[in-house]
Scaffold this motif. Sequence first.
Motif, PDB file in Angstrom:
ATOM      1  N   HIS A 126       3.543  11.566  -6.426  1.00 32.72           N
ATOM      2  CA  HIS A 126       2.603  12.518  -5.730  1.00 32.72           C
ATOM      3  C   HIS A 126       1.964  12.040  -4.498  1.00 32.72           C
ATOM      4  CE1 HIS A 126       2.781  15.398  -9.100  1.00 32.72           C
ATOM      5  NE2 HIS A 126       2.170  14.544  -9.633  1.00 32.72           N
ATOM      6  N   GLU A 127       2.477  10.704  -4.323  1.00 31.73           N
ATOM      7  CA  GLU A 127       1.891   9.737  -3.092  1.00 31.73           C
ATOM      8  C   GLU A 127       2.833   9.503  -2.092  1.00 31.73           C
ATOM      9  OE1 GLU A 127      -1.265   7.145  -3.552  1.00 31.73           O
ATOM     10  OE2 GLU A 127      -1.158   7.434  -5.378  1.00 31.73           O
ATOM     11  N   GLY A 128       4.221   9.065  -2.542  1.00 33.47           N
ATOM     12  CA  GLY A 128       5.321   8.478  -1.568  1.00 33.47           C
ATOM     13  C   GLY A 128       5.819   7.230  -2.255  1.00 33.47           C
ATOM     14  N   SER A 139       3.122   7.811   2.383  1.00 30.88           N
ATOM     15  CA  SER A 139       3.542   9.195   1.780  1.00 30.88           C
ATOM     16  C   SER A 139       4.912   9.480   2.458  1.00 30.88           C
ATOM     17  CB  SER A 139       2.501  10.100   2.373  1.00 30.88           C
ATOM     18  OG  SER A 139       2.428  10.528   3.964  1.00 30.88           O
ATOM     19  N   ARG A 162       0.919  -1.222  -0.032  1.00 30.11           N
ATOM     20  CA  ARG A 162      -0.060   0.150  -0.035  1.00 30.11           C
ATOM     21  C   ARG A 162       0.840   1.176   0.093  1.00 30.11           C
ATOM     22  NH1 ARG A 162      -2.565  -0.187   6.164  1.00 30.11           N
ATOM     23  NH2 ARG A 162      -0.660  -0.186   7.324  1.00 30.11           N
ATOM     24  N   ALA A 163       0.234   2.349  -0.385  1.00 32.53           N
ATOM     25  CA  ALA A 163       1.187   3.468  -0.754  1.00 32.53           C
ATOM     26  C   ALA A 163       1.415   4.232   0.764  1.00 32.53           C
ATOM     27  CB  ALA A 163       0.596   4.513  -1.569  1.00 32.53           C
ATOM     28  N   ILE A 166       5.647   6.043  -5.852  1.00 30.65           N
ATOM     29  CA  ILE A 166       4.318   6.437  -6.386  1.00 30.65           C
ATOM     30  C   ILE A 166       4.273   8.133  -6.412  1.00 30.65           C
ATOM     31  CG2 ILE A 166       1.929   6.222  -5.922  1.00 30.65           C
ATOM     32  CD1 ILE A 166       3.281   3.712  -6.236  1.00 30.65           C
TER      33      ILE A 166
END
Length: 251
Positions: A231-233, A185, A182-183, A229
């Motif tokens: 813009h997410e991390g 940040s 899972r992403a 990812i």
Amino acid sequence: MNQTAVIPHILIVDDDRQIRQRLAKFLREHGLSVSEAGNGREMTSLLQRGQIDLVVLDIMMPGDDGLTLCRQLRAETMMPIILLTALSADTDRIVGLELGADDYVTKPFNPRELLARIRALIRRASAAPVIGAVRTRAPIYRFAGWSLDVNRRALISPAEILVVLTSTEFDLLVALAENAQRAISRDQLLEYLHGRVANQFDRSIDVHISRLRRKVEVDPQNPALIKTIRHEGYFFTPAVVLDDAAEVARP
């Protein structure tokens, strides 16, 4: 029988005597043991004399500067290193992290912020096992042939080779393993590691991720385990299981 608590021993390396003494006084008032060095030669002498738990290292010094001393320290020890940097010295901060520093504080700084960073790093470093000590069982995370042993603070490769990680790299990998598939940040990772929120100029997590990739990826330029990812991390791709086969990653 109660045992006497071990007081962490901090070494401040800064050529500015006034700053060094003022900071040492503040840290002592808050329960830490402190030694002072004005240059690399004095730093080496103090390190040879006794146990140091963490080094606070100013980058801008005459002779061997802080980056040179950081490189020397990291080649010999995994003890935590915090850099003191000028507010505008973004390149020096990044280079320092690349060389293995765990964190940095920009001048001018609130000494309470530095104290919080020191305590956070000492807490994490002290989680390493003590020979002969009885410890509560902690998990071993297994992924893609790797084993991440939290009790021993050890990373074992698929070829059964011990991979040396700094304290920050180890805790960063634990955070990724606990949030596998899972992403997560940059802000979440920074909060996990240092208890602080990132600003738009803070690239410390990216630098630590880059160092970690060089140790766990077959091709660090094309990472398979730790994906970025946009813009997410970051996204830790492998399924992760605990030592008792309890699934950690989301299905």
